[in-house]
Design a protein around this motif. Sequence first.
Motif, PDB file in Angstrom:
ATOM      1  N   PHE A 150       0.845  -1.185   0.000  1.00 11.63           N
ATOM      2  CA  PHE A 150       0.000   0.000   0.000  1.00 11.63           C
ATOM      3  C   PHE A 150       0.889   1.247   0.000  1.00 11.63           C
ATOM      4  CE2 PHE A 150       0.615  -1.452   4.344  1.00 11.63           C
ATOM      5  CZ  PHE A 150       1.084  -0.319   4.983  1.00 11.63           C
ATOM      6  N   ASP A 151       0.271   2.387  -0.334  1.00 17.71           N
ATOM      7  CA  ASP A 151       1.013   3.645  -0.440  1.00 17.71           C
ATOM      8  C   ASP A 151       0.668   4.633   0.660  1.00 17.71           C
ATOM      9  OD1 ASP A 151       2.151   2.934  -3.074  1.00 17.71           O
ATOM     10  OD2 ASP A 151       0.069   3.124  -3.756  1.00 17.71           O
ATOM     11  N   MET A 152      -0.530   4.530   1.201  1.00 18.60           N
ATOM     12  CA  MET A 152      -1.031   5.476   2.197  1.00 18.60           C
ATOM     13  C   MET A 152      -1.871   4.708   3.210  1.00 18.60           C
ATOM     14  SD  MET A 152      -2.332   8.309  -0.581  1.00 18.60           S
ATOM     15  CE  MET A 152      -2.517   9.673   0.538  1.00 18.60           C
ATOM     16  N   VAL A 153      -2.085   5.325   4.379  1.00 17.60           N
ATOM     17  CA  VAL A 153      -2.842   4.661   5.439  1.00 17.60           C
ATOM     18  C   VAL A 153      -3.838   5.628   6.067  1.00 17.60           C
ATOM     19  CG1 VAL A 153      -2.721   3.473   7.668  1.00 17.60           C
ATOM     20  CG2 VAL A 153      -0.902   3.137   5.991  1.00 17.60           C
ATOM     21  N   ILE A 154      -5.059   5.128   6.294  1.00 20.68           N
ATOM     22  CA  ILE A 154      -6.042   5.824   7.122  1.00 20.68           C
ATOM     23  C   ILE A 154      -6.447   4.841   8.207  1.00 20.68           C
ATOM     24  CG2 ILE A 154      -8.286   6.972   7.232  1.00 20.68           C
ATOM     25  CD1 ILE A 154      -8.028   7.504   4.212  1.00 20.68           C
ATOM     26  N   ALA A 155      -6.176   5.174   9.452  1.00 19.41           N
ATOM     27  CA  ALA A 155      -6.432   4.241  10.557  1.00 19.41           C
ATOM     28  C   ALA A 155      -7.210   4.936  11.657  1.00 19.41           C
ATOM     29  CB  ALA A 155      -5.113   3.700  11.113  1.00 19.41           C
ATOM     30  N   THR A 156      -8.203   4.267  12.172  1.00 24.96           N
ATOM     31  CA  THR A 156      -9.035   4.804  13.240  1.00 24.96           C
ATOM     32  C   THR A 156      -9.047   3.835  14.409  1.00 24.96           C
ATOM     33  OG1 THR A 156     -10.468   5.892  11.612  1.00 24.96           O
ATOM     34  CG2 THR A 156     -11.339   5.647  13.848  1.00 24.96           C
ATOM     35  N   SER A 158      -8.360   3.695  19.118  1.00 27.61           N
ATOM     36  CA  SER A 158      -8.276   4.369  20.418  1.00 27.61           C
ATOM     37  C   SER A 158      -6.949   5.103  20.535  1.00 27.61           C
ATOM     38  CB  SER A 158      -8.385   3.336  21.540  1.00 27.61           C
ATOM     39  OG  SER A 158      -7.247   2.479  21.511  1.00 27.61           O
ATOM     40  N   ASN A 159      -6.770   5.829  21.629  1.00 27.28           N
ATOM     41  CA  ASN A 159      -5.485   6.475  21.869  1.00 27.28           C
ATOM     42  C   ASN A 159      -4.360   5.447  21.975  1.00 27.28           C
ATOM     43  OD1 ASN A 159      -6.817   8.901  21.866  1.00 27.28           O
ATOM     44  ND2 ASN A 159      -6.787   9.176  24.082  1.00 27.28           N
ATOM     45  N   ASN A 160      -4.671   4.281  22.541  1.00 28.00           N
ATOM     46  CA  ASN A 160      -3.653   3.233  22.665  1.00 28.00           C
ATOM     47  C   ASN A 160      -3.277   2.652  21.304  1.00 28.00           C
ATOM     48  OD1 ASN A 160      -3.392   3.386  25.449  1.00 28.00           O
ATOM     49  ND2 ASN A 160      -5.024   1.916  25.825  1.00 28.00           N
ATOM     50  N   THR A 161      -4.283   2.327  20.488  1.00 28.58           N
ATOM     51  CA  THR A 161      -3.971   1.758  19.176  1.00 28.58           C
ATOM     52  C   THR A 161      -3.324   2.786  18.274  1.00 28.58           C
ATOM     53  OG1 THR A 161      -6.226   2.216  18.412  1.00 28.58           O
ATOM     54  CG2 THR A 161      -5.791   0.018  19.272  1.00 28.58           C
ATOM     55  N   TYR A 168       3.967   1.643  13.371  1.00 25.31           N
ATOM     56  CA  TYR A 168       4.049   0.790  12.188  1.00 25.31           C
ATOM     57  C   TYR A 168       3.834   1.535  10.870  1.00 25.31           C
ATOM     58  CZ  TYR A 168       4.421  -3.465  14.930  1.00 25.31           C
ATOM     59  OH  TYR A 168       4.869  -4.448  15.781  1.00 25.31           O
ATOM     60  N   PHE A 169       3.069   2.605  10.892  1.00 23.51           N
ATOM     61  CA  PHE A 169       2.705   3.263   9.642  1.00 23.51           C
ATOM     62  C   PHE A 169       3.251   4.686   9.521  1.00 23.51           C
ATOM     63  CE2 PHE A 169      -1.042   0.399  10.566  1.00 23.51           C
ATOM     64  CZ  PHE A 169      -0.642  -0.609   9.699  1.00 23.51           C
ATOM     65  N   GLY A 170       4.080   5.087  10.478  1.00 20.70           N
ATOM     66  CA  GLY A 170       4.579   6.455  10.476  1.00 20.70           C
ATOM     67  C   GLY A 170       5.359   6.837   9.237  1.00 20.70           C
ATOM     68  N   LYS A 171       5.955   5.871   8.548  1.00 19.65           N
ATOM     69  CA  LYS A 171       6.770   6.190   7.366  1.00 19.65           C
ATOM     70  C   LYS A 171       5.922   6.413   6.113  1.00 19.65           C
ATOM     71  CE  LYS A 171       7.675   1.307   6.268  1.00 19.65           C
ATOM     72  NZ  LYS A 171       8.725   0.273   6.118  1.00 19.65           N
ATOM     73  N   TYR A 172       4.631   6.095   6.203  1.00 17.97           N
ATOM     74  CA  TYR A 172       3.723   6.306   5.072  1.00 17.97           C
ATOM     75  C   TYR A 172       2.914   7.589   5.283  1.00 17.97           C
ATOM     76  CZ  TYR A 172       4.531   1.289   4.299  1.00 17.97           C
ATOM     77  OH  TYR A 172       5.100   0.061   4.097  1.00 17.97           O
ATOM     78  N   PRO A 173       2.494   8.237   4.201  1.00 19.39           N
ATOM     79  CA  PRO A 173       1.499   9.305   4.381  1.00 19.39           C
ATOM     80  C   PRO A 173       0.291   8.734   5.108  1.00 19.39           C
ATOM     81  CG  PRO A 173       2.325   9.282   2.117  1.00 19.39           C
ATOM     82  CD  PRO A 173       2.854   8.036   2.780  1.00 19.39           C
TER      83      PRO A 173
END
Length: 343
Positions: A150-156, A158-161, A168-173
């Motif tokens: 994948f090229d980008m991430v949208i994740a929803t 809790s504050n913990n997750t 894990y996904f900080g390097k992607y937009p």
Amino acid sequence: MQLNQRINAFVELGKLLKDLAENETIAQTILAKAEAENGWFTRENILFSLNNWAEALTQANLLQWMSKYNVELLPQESNEVKKVAIIMAGNIPLVGFHDFLSVLMTGNKVITKLSSNDKTLLPFIAAQLIEIEPRFKDYVAFTEGKLEHFDMVIATGSNNTARYFEYYFGKYPNIIRKNRNSVAILNGTETEAELKLLADDIFVYFGLGCRNVSKLYVPEGYNFEAFFKAMYHWKEIIHNHKYINNYDYNKAVYLMDSFPLLDNEFMLLKEDKGFSSPISVVFFEKYDSEESLKKEVSKHSENIQCIVSKIGIDNEIRFGETQFPKLWDYADGVDTVAFLLDS
């Protein structure tokens, strides 16, 4: 596909969802399966969600939404199409549909990882969309395993997750959403009709959504009599076994800890500075002036999704409108379409 073809497909999907909401026998099996998988997904709540999306997916709404953006930024060639991973929450029915819609409307591909609490509804709707417009088949994928390619991430979540997602996904937009709750500001001038609408803002979806009001701000000396009277038209909620279990449990815990409570036999009011109240509980906090309150609310803007009010505070919405966002009302105030076009 061109943008107008994608719009036309979602308009037809909206008509289909309208039929499902008005004639639930059409999707009897899917509704029963979703209810069985998640006790909070009552038939009424699923149908409420379907109807809301049916009302949103009109040609006028979709055109107005997309008119804000530069269509020249939409993918024109296959090598410009992005693969967008969506990690969905599962607190209310179809809570991640707007992200799904945004990715497809911008001409990109979606790889969806569903919540274990909402595994049925979106795949069913995606199948209907593909039947309407078969070219979407190459743009929609679901996965239960590790997200890959994948090229980008949208994740929803809790504050913990969110911390996990950022690692894990900080390097992607990315767009990573955390806990948010909605608040209502009362000043004692509210009409009975407005307070009844506030009851809807509180109780729809059992209060599980980020757009549900979970906290009240009230002036010093506020009399809750009119408030409780208006809440009464939601009294039947106590007959849901999951809800009453939470009500009984929270009441017992608070009473054992000697917390003062206001109780109308199906909801609890607790004075608390927090925002995320348990199911069946609404927090409240007192204020001494509207000016000081506006500063307080602004200070906590990262915790707040919606502000229900009529005092003239920034970004306020009217009573009864929390569960009817427009397509251009973005979660956390982050423009998902702009993110998809600009990243």
